[in-house]
Enzyme design. Sequence first.
Site, short mmCIF file in Angstrom:
data_model
loop_
_atom_site.label_atom_id
_atom_site.label_comp_id
_atom_site.label_asym_id
_atom_site.label_seq_id
_atom_site.Cartn_x
_atom_site.Cartn_y
_atom_site.Cartn_z
N HIS A 14 118.68 38.26 41.63
CA HIS A 14 118.62 39.73 41.69
C HIS A 14 117.65 40.23 40.62
O HIS A 14 118.04 40.99 39.72
CB HIS A 14 120.00 40.37 41.45
N HIS A 61 122.43 39.14 57.20
CA HIS A 61 122.25 40.05 56.05
C HIS A 61 120.75 40.18 55.80
O HIS A 61 120.01 39.20 55.93
CB HIS A 61 122.98 39.40 54.87
N GLU A 82 119.13 41.01 52.95
CA GLU A 82 118.57 40.82 51.60
C GLU A 82 117.59 39.64 51.61
O GLU A 82 117.78 38.65 52.33
CB GLU A 82 119.70 40.60 50.58
N HIS A 112 128.09 42.04 50.66
CA HIS A 112 128.11 43.08 49.65
C HIS A 112 127.09 44.19 49.91
O HIS A 112 126.90 45.07 49.04
CB HIS A 112 127.84 42.46 48.27
N TYR A 151 130.61 34.80 40.41
CA TYR A 151 130.00 35.46 41.57
C TYR A 151 130.85 36.65 41.99
O TYR A 151 130.34 37.75 42.25
CB TYR A 151 129.92 34.41 42.67
FE1 FEO Z 1 122.63 36.38 48.93
FE2 FEO Z 1 123.10 39.67 49.32
O1 FEO Z 1 122.14 38.13 49.30
#
Ligand code: FEO
Length: 396
Positions: free
Chosen positions: A23, A79, A81, A146, A193
């Site tokens: 991130h 997802h 991301e 998430h 995590y």
């Molecule tokens: Fe592992 Fe929300 O990406």
Amino acid sequence: MKKLIKNNVSWVGKVDWELLKFHGDDYSTHKGSTYNSYLIEEEKTVLIDTVWMPFADEFVENLQKEIDLDKIDYVIANHGEVDHSGALPALMKHIPNKPIYCTANAVKSLKGQYHQDWDFHVVKTGDKLDIGNGKELVFVEMPMLHWPDSMATYLTKDNILFSNDAFGQHYATEKLFNDLVDQCELDNECIKYYANILAPFSQMLKRKLAEIISFGLPIDMIATSHGVIWRQNPMQIVEKYSKWAENYQENQISIIYETMWNGTKQLAEKIAEGIAIADKDVTVKLFNLAKKDANDIITEVFKSKTVVMGSPTVGNGVLHSVAGFAHLMKGLKFKNKKAAAFGCYGWSGEGNKVISESMKDAGFELIDEDGLKNLWNPNESAKEEAVKFGMKIAKA
Ligand code: FEO
């Protein structure tokens, strides 16, 4: 290299042994990570998720060694991301007309990031996709686990839940399965995590776990998108999440501080002494924010029932590490935890007030409005006061 996980399902992801930060620089990954992508080869060929962008070309080249990319019938994007969708642009150059199944929000995130008009097929919870040989994919929206676009995909007959980020860990391993790795390392990475990424979504998580359980689907494996696949007793991680989602705490008090000329540090150590005198069972830990990893300290906050925060007064406020850490805790929305402030000062002494306000703002219940303040460096009687303050914290 393709690694078989069950019947016609293989792992085709990337192990990132060198990853130190995730991130951006926001999350420390002392054990690296993995980006798990899965290939299902039934009558239909399905690719579930891809890998992070820096490994996109390597991912596509490796996949080409395993299958003719034209054979892929469906791409599933659980997802949007970039750590999971990052290789989509490289992949879709080869198969631009293949359908991508994802949530409505994932269409927004994928279009927003890659500016491509791929053949998106929006799915909702309960929607199914026949992949032949009597098997189906069943989609389960997982909003805020998430991201708003997250979903999980369930493969019938093989009973595999591809859970994406949920139940993952940033843990590089070639071993693939939970029963083959160091259990202590695995536990540490799982709770870190959860504490650092999923904690703010605990209430939504509780509802989603209940929904998944209510489907009554047999789950033989939980294939996450980071770290190991849960093969041995896969529900153990679901049970842990259920526990963590309930305002989790252990019998622990954490003292978190930064110090300039060691006055605040001396108070911290004396407070710890007082806590240990007053309660023989409680675990007390000290963390100097300037010397320890912030994400590791967040994990300790998650485990704590009380956090005692300290800073000397600087510029009518506190050291920026303390202010920044309070801001980090606020975003993680921890519940059911107590707090108190302490610190040395030489002139104006607003530090405690600033800490107390920011802890209240972060959702902590103050044990003591004023906290423990000390003018200049602590002398023997000030150290005695700090021990007594620690005893008060332990009894609160
Ligand atoms: Fe592992 Fe929300 O990406």
